[in-house]
Design a protein around this motif. Sequence first.
Motif: not given
Length: 131
Positions: A30-33, A54-58
């Motif tokens: 959950s902390g990986l953005t 919390s992932l906003t971009s991939c």
Amino acid sequence: RAFDGCYGLTSCTIGSGVTSIDRAAFQNCSGLTSIDIPDSVTSIGNAAFYGSRSLTSCTIGSGVTSIGSGAFEECSSLTSITVKATTPPSFVSSAFRNTNDAPIYVPSASVNDYKSASGWSNYASRIQAIP
């Protein structure tokens, strides 16, 4: 499940020698953005990033040929998904379920291929050319 539930994990560099991201490897981080999957990776396993809220971009590298069921499901903060592969990877439609309706960017010459490909067609309205 190498990093499953590592809530404090905020960043991760996946090396160019990595060829697959296995099942649930980063589930509930959950902390990986953001995550940048290198071109050397050919497969992303089931639930690989499931619930990483919390992932906003991939960014998914050009070498990926398969994306498993629920790979990015419940990544509800995503604002962009970029897939560099010119040929749509094999794909289970649940891979991007509940991902904030984030746009899915693909190579411009491949937009129509993605929109009509099995599984990907469920996300046709979100598929756009890489800016």
